[in-house]
Structures are given as structure tokens and as C-alpha cells.
Design an enzyme around this catalytic site. Sequence first.
Site, PDB file in Angstrom:
ATOM      1  N   ARG A  22      -8.462  -5.177   1.658  1.00 54.24           N
ATOM      2  CA  ARG A  22      -9.690  -5.295   2.984  1.00 54.24           C
ATOM      3  C   ARG A  22      -9.370  -3.939   4.456  1.00 54.24           C
ATOM      4  O   ARG A  22     -10.532  -3.956   5.186  1.00 54.24           O
ATOM      5  CB  ARG A  22     -10.004  -6.393   3.425  1.00 54.24           C
ATOM      6  CG  ARG A  22     -10.520  -7.556   3.093  1.00 54.24           C
ATOM      7  CD  ARG A  22     -10.118  -9.064   3.765  1.00 54.24           C
ATOM      8  NE  ARG A  22     -10.492 -10.322   2.417  1.00 54.24           N
ATOM      9  CZ  ARG A  22      -9.433 -10.746   2.233  1.00 54.24           C
ATOM     10  NH1 ARG A  22      -8.806 -10.369   1.449  1.00 54.24           N
ATOM     11  NH2 ARG A  22     -10.112 -11.508   1.299  1.00 54.24           N
ATOM     12  N   ASP A  73       2.659  -7.853  -7.676  1.00 55.61           N
ATOM     13  CA  ASP A  73       2.826  -7.376  -7.994  1.00 55.61           C
ATOM     14  C   ASP A  73       4.218  -7.259  -8.115  1.00 55.61           C
ATOM     15  O   ASP A  73       5.121  -6.276  -8.866  1.00 55.61           O
ATOM     16  CB  ASP A  73       3.043  -5.568  -7.194  1.00 55.61           C
ATOM     17  CG  ASP A  73       3.001  -6.306  -5.785  1.00 55.61           C
ATOM     18  OD1 ASP A  73       4.267  -6.515  -5.268  1.00 55.61           O
ATOM     19  OD2 ASP A  73       2.534  -5.424  -4.858  1.00 55.61           O
ATOM     20  N   ASN A 116       1.304  -5.918  11.318  1.00 56.07           N
ATOM     21  CA  ASN A 116       0.259  -5.281  10.918  1.00 56.07           C
ATOM     22  C   ASN A 116      -0.728  -3.721  10.706  1.00 56.07           C
ATOM     23  O   ASN A 116      -0.797  -3.242  12.578  1.00 56.07           O
ATOM     24  CB  ASN A 116      -1.187  -6.005  10.342  1.00 56.07           C
ATOM     25  CG  ASN A 116      -1.820  -6.158   9.212  1.00 56.07           C
ATOM     26  OD1 ASN A 116      -1.536  -6.321   8.364  1.00 56.07           O
ATOM     27  ND2 ASN A 116      -3.387  -6.112   9.656  1.00 56.07           N
ATOM     28  N   THR A 164      -0.406  -8.662   6.128  1.00 52.24           N
ATOM     29  CA  THR A 164      -1.777  -9.282   5.505  1.00 52.24           C
ATOM     30  C   THR A 164      -2.459  -9.658   6.693  1.00 52.24           C
ATOM     31  O   THR A 164      -2.761  -9.632   8.062  1.00 52.24           O
ATOM     32  CB  THR A 164      -0.939 -10.967   5.457  1.00 52.24           C
ATOM     33  OG1 THR A 164      -2.859 -11.978   5.226  1.00 52.24           O
ATOM     34  CG2 THR A 164      -0.213 -11.306   6.448  1.00 52.24           C
ATOM     35  N   SER A 165      -3.921  -9.633   6.072  1.00 55.33           N
ATOM     36  CA  SER A 165      -6.028  -9.079   7.340  1.00 55.33           C
ATOM     37  C   SER A 165      -5.108 -10.727   7.862  1.00 55.33           C
ATOM     38  O   SER A 165      -6.449 -11.155   8.530  1.00 55.33           O
ATOM     39  CB  SER A 165      -7.100  -9.705   6.549  1.00 55.33           C
ATOM     40  OG  SER A 165      -6.302  -9.739   5.798  1.00 55.33           O
ATOM     41  N   THR A 200       0.887  -1.249  -0.121  1.00 47.28           N
ATOM     42  CA  THR A 200      -0.246   0.424   0.230  1.00 47.28           C
ATOM     43  C   THR A 200       0.989   1.573  -0.466  1.00 47.28           C
ATOM     44  O   THR A 200       0.287   2.232  -0.609  1.00 47.28           O
ATOM     45  CB  THR A 200      -0.961   0.477   1.243  1.00 47.28           C
ATOM     46  OG1 THR A 200      -0.039  -0.106   2.676  1.00 47.28           O
ATOM     47  CG2 THR A 200      -1.859  -0.674   1.272  1.00 47.28           C
ATOM     48  N   HIS A 234       0.384 -16.258  -5.089  1.00 44.83           N
ATOM     49  CA  HIS A 234      -0.613 -16.426  -5.829  1.00 44.83           C
ATOM     50  C   HIS A 234      -0.439 -15.788  -7.591  1.00 44.83           C
ATOM     51  O   HIS A 234      -1.152 -15.251  -7.642  1.00 44.83           O
ATOM     52  CB  HIS A 234      -1.885 -15.177  -4.738  1.00 44.83           C
ATOM     53  CG  HIS A 234      -1.911 -15.955  -3.773  1.00 44.83           C
ATOM     54  ND1 HIS A 234      -3.003 -14.757  -2.525  1.00 44.83           N
ATOM     55  CD2 HIS A 234      -2.532 -17.152  -3.063  1.00 44.83           C
ATOM     56  CE1 HIS A 234      -3.305 -15.409  -1.571  1.00 44.83           C
ATOM     57  NE2 HIS A 234      -2.764 -16.938  -1.528  1.00 44.83           N
ATOM     58  N   CYS A 240      -3.923 -21.873 -28.314  1.00 43.70           N
ATOM     59  CA  CYS A 240      -5.330 -22.568 -28.879  1.00 43.70           C
ATOM     60  C   CYS A 240      -6.719 -22.261 -28.412  1.00 43.70           C
ATOM     61  O   CYS A 240      -7.718 -22.754 -28.265  1.00 43.70           O
ATOM     62  CB  CYS A 240      -5.570 -24.053 -27.045  1.00 43.70           C
ATOM     63  SG  CYS A 240      -6.159 -22.851 -26.002  1.00 43.70           S
TER      64      CYS A 240
HETATM   65  P1  NAD Z   1      -6.005  -7.893   3.329  1.00 42.11           P
HETATM   66  O1  NAD Z   1      -6.467  -6.353   1.768  1.00 42.11           O
HETATM   67  O2  NAD Z   1      -6.844  -8.691   3.210  1.00 42.11           O
HETATM   68  O3  NAD Z   1      -4.939  -7.296   4.080  1.00 42.11           O
HETATM   69  C1  NAD Z   1      -4.348  -6.513   4.223  1.00 42.11           C
HETATM   70  C2  NAD Z   1      -3.994  -5.833   5.607  1.00 42.11           C
HETATM   71  O4  NAD Z   1      -3.401  -5.303   5.825  1.00 42.11           O
HETATM   72  C3  NAD Z   1      -4.730  -5.133   5.937  1.00 42.11           C
HETATM   73  O5  NAD Z   1      -5.524  -6.322   7.767  1.00 42.11           O
HETATM   74  C4  NAD Z   1      -4.385  -3.903   6.101  1.00 42.11           C
HETATM   75  O6  NAD Z   1      -5.029  -3.168   7.609  1.00 42.11           O
HETATM   76  C5  NAD Z   1      -2.948  -3.889   6.341  1.00 42.11           C
HETATM   77  N1  NAD Z   1      -2.516  -2.704   5.645  1.00 42.11           N
HETATM   78  C6  NAD Z   1      -2.642  -2.235   4.868  1.00 42.11           C
HETATM   79  N2  NAD Z   1      -1.350  -1.588   4.901  1.00 42.11           N
HETATM   80  C7  NAD Z   1      -0.688  -1.572   6.071  1.00 42.11           C
HETATM   81  C8  NAD Z   1       0.625  -1.213   5.952  1.00 42.11           C
HETATM   82  N3  NAD Z   1       1.051  -0.083   5.135  1.00 42.11           N
HETATM   83  N4  NAD Z   1       1.444  -1.555   7.580  1.00 42.11           N
HETATM   84  C9  NAD Z   1       0.728  -2.625   7.977  1.00 42.11           C
HETATM   85  N5  NAD Z   1      -0.671  -2.958   7.694  1.00 42.11           N
HETATM   86  C10 NAD Z   1      -0.884  -2.199   6.601  1.00 42.11           C
HETATM   87  O7  NAD Z   1      -4.739  -8.629   1.803  1.00 42.11           O
HETATM   88  P2  NAD Z   1      -4.259 -10.229   1.857  1.00 42.11           P
HETATM   89  O8  NAD Z   1      -4.263 -10.430   3.737  1.00 42.11           O
HETATM   90  O9  NAD Z   1      -2.633  -9.744   1.549  1.00 42.11           O
HETATM   91  O10 NAD Z   1      -5.236 -10.730   1.024  1.00 42.11           O
HETATM   92  C11 NAD Z   1      -5.617 -10.322   0.512  1.00 42.11           C
HETATM   93  C12 NAD Z   1      -5.811 -10.977  -1.395  1.00 42.11           C
HETATM   94  O11 NAD Z   1      -5.355 -10.062  -2.539  1.00 42.11           O
HETATM   95  C13 NAD Z   1      -3.749 -11.431  -1.673  1.00 42.11           C
HETATM   96  O12 NAD Z   1      -4.192 -13.033  -2.234  1.00 42.11           O
HETATM   97  C14 NAD Z   1      -3.515 -10.691  -2.481  1.00 42.11           C
HETATM   98  O13 NAD Z   1      -2.974 -11.504  -3.517  1.00 42.11           O
HETATM   99  C15 NAD Z   1      -4.246  -9.738  -3.489  1.00 42.11           C
HETATM  100  N6  NAD Z   1      -3.962  -8.396  -3.430  1.00 42.11           N
HETATM  101  C16 NAD Z   1      -2.358  -8.222  -3.796  1.00 42.11           C
HETATM  102  C17 NAD Z   1      -1.903  -6.788  -4.194  1.00 42.11           C
HETATM  103  C18 NAD Z   1      -0.984  -6.755  -4.668  1.00 42.11           C
HETATM  104  O14 NAD Z   1       0.057  -7.543  -5.148  1.00 42.11           O
HETATM  105  N7  NAD Z   1      -0.030  -5.531  -4.005  1.00 42.11           N
HETATM  106  C19 NAD Z   1      -3.029  -6.129  -3.584  1.00 42.11           C
HETATM  107  C20 NAD Z   1      -4.619  -6.804  -3.390  1.00 42.11           C
HETATM  108  C21 NAD Z   1      -4.745  -7.739  -2.797  1.00 42.11           C
END
Ligand code: NAD
Length: 250
Positions: free
Chosen positions: A34, A104, A220, A195-196, A26, A121, A157
Site C-alpha cells: 500500500r 520474506d 512509518n 506497517t500500514s 522495501t 503471515h 494427495c
Molecule cells: P502495507 O503495504 O500495508 O504498508 C507498508 C507501510 O510501510 C506503508 O504505510 C508504507 O508507507 C510504509 N513504508 C514503506 N517503506 C518504508 C520504509 N522504508 N520505512 C518506513 N516505512 C515504510 O504493509 P503491511 O502493513 O505489512 O501489510 C500488508 C501485508 O502484505 C502483510 O500482511 C504482509 O504479509 C504482506 N507483504 C509482505 C511483504 C514482505 O514479506 N516483504 C511484501 C508485501 C506485502
Amino acid sequence: MSLDEVAAWVRESRSTVALTGAGVSTESGIPDFRGPNGIWTRDPAAERLSNIGYYIANAEIRRESWRRRLDHPAWGAKPNAAHRALAALEAAQRLDLLVTQNIDGLHLAAGSSAERLVEIHGTIRETACLGCGDRRPMPEVLARVAAGEADPACQRCGGILKSATVSFGQNLDPELLARAEEAAATAELFLAIGTSLTVYPVARLPEIALDAGARLVIVNAEPTPLDELAHAVIRGQAGEVLTALVAAAG
Ligand code: NAD
């Protein structure tokens, strides 16, 4: 638990595994799903785009997916302090395996080595044919989308093309999952970052580590379902926390 104590655990550990999620990216400008500004938090209907059943059945979902792929924030994104800190941890020989849920490619861009990285993933940097499995560089397929093919088909294909990422309803690569599970089962220290911990089977990895006697550290911005079981929970921004942690570990 203080950061210095966690840093001591990093130094002591003979086997450390890190799991990262969308929260480590992020700070590079890529929204999570989420978090408070997450894609699904703001637009719950967008969840359909990550479901393989809808993707296969509905051409409009595919067209929408390709439109979003064209201007995905990952294309202009740069690794941030969190990615760099994890690359530095590996360079200091303090990280055995980095498992990322992110698609990413920013861990590789930050210098984490492919040998010690599991992109569980998949990756947005390639496409995969759902029919024959043919893989292509994403830019090649996006060029076709930009030229007017709203739902480009496999040129080998004729099958449905998709980014080489794992959608809900798709199986994970069993070899990658086995590698991640083995590493979790033998880790002395498991770091779960940004990660959530709600997407299975990946969310089982910290539980596997805990069951095998590892210390669990969660970094987190928001609470996770495993906070109560963790040996330390560090609430904060991943970039800042990891930079401080890696510096303190030396
Ligand atoms: P999630 O969105 O479920 O959770 C992200 C967590 O990170 C949240 O709890 C949030 O509070 C926390 N967060 C956000 N910014 C933060 C920061 N700067 N520092 C610390 N914590 C922070 O994401 P997830 O658990 O990775 O699961 C979602 C799925 O989405 C995964 O399978 C992933 O493949 C995919 N995804 C990937 C990307 C990417 O590649 N960047 C982006 C969005 C979703």
C-alpha cells in the site's frame, strides 16, 4: 518526541515487542502493498492474487501466482539496516518478541532468532498443501514450475499447493496469534515499524498493548490509523530510524 526520549523508553522497558510490516523490506528491494510504489497501489487487480477464494476457485490465478513466485524479489534480497537493527536489539536483550507480517524471511537472514520471532503471515520459503497440509521447501516446487508444471499439485494427495503464507480469507495459526497477543498484552513498549496497520487481526496487537498500558511507538513513512493514539510517531525510513534508535539506546 525526540529519538533520545524514545531510546530512553527502550532502555527502561522490561518487555518490548516489535511488529514489522512490508515497509521494513522495501529498502531490500521488495515492494510493499500500500505504499506509494506498492504492488496494489500500482496494480489494484493484483489484490486478487492474495485472496484464498480466488486462488482455490481459479486455476489461472494459481498459474499467475506461481509465475510471480518464480521471480519474486525475495529470492535475491538481502537484509537491510532495519532488519539488522532489530537483530542487534534482540542481541542486546532489549527485544522480547518480534512479530512480523513479512513472508520474506529477511529477519531470520539478519540474525533474529527463530525463538523470538513470529512470522504471523507465514513464509514464502515453503509451500503448504491446502488438502493434506504437507510442507515442502519452496525451491523444490519452483523447480517443478520452471520445468513446465504451471500449477503444480501436491505429490502426496493431489491437492492444491500454495506458498506457506496466509492469504486474505485464511485463518492465522491460532498458536502464533495467541503468542503475539500475550506478548502485546504484557509489553511495556510496543514498536510498530513499516506497517500500514490496516491488516487485521495483526493491527489489533498495538491496540492490545495500549489497552494494557504499554507505550506505543510508530515508525512509518506514511500516516497510520493509530498515529493519534501513539506516544511517539517517527516519520522516516525504517533503516535509518532504527539504526539511530538502537545506537541511542546503547
Ligand atoms: P502495507 O503495504 O500495508 O504498508 C507498508 C507501510 O510501510 C506503508 O504505510 C508504507 O508507507 C510504509 N513504508 C514503506 N517503506 C518504508 C520504509 N522504508 N520505512 C518506513 N516505512 C515504510 O504493509 P503491511 O502493513 O505489512 O501489510 C500488508 C501485508 O502484505 C502483510 O500482511 C504482509 O504479509 C504482506 N507483504 C509482505 C511483504 C514482505 O514479506 N516483504 C511484501 C508485501 C506485502
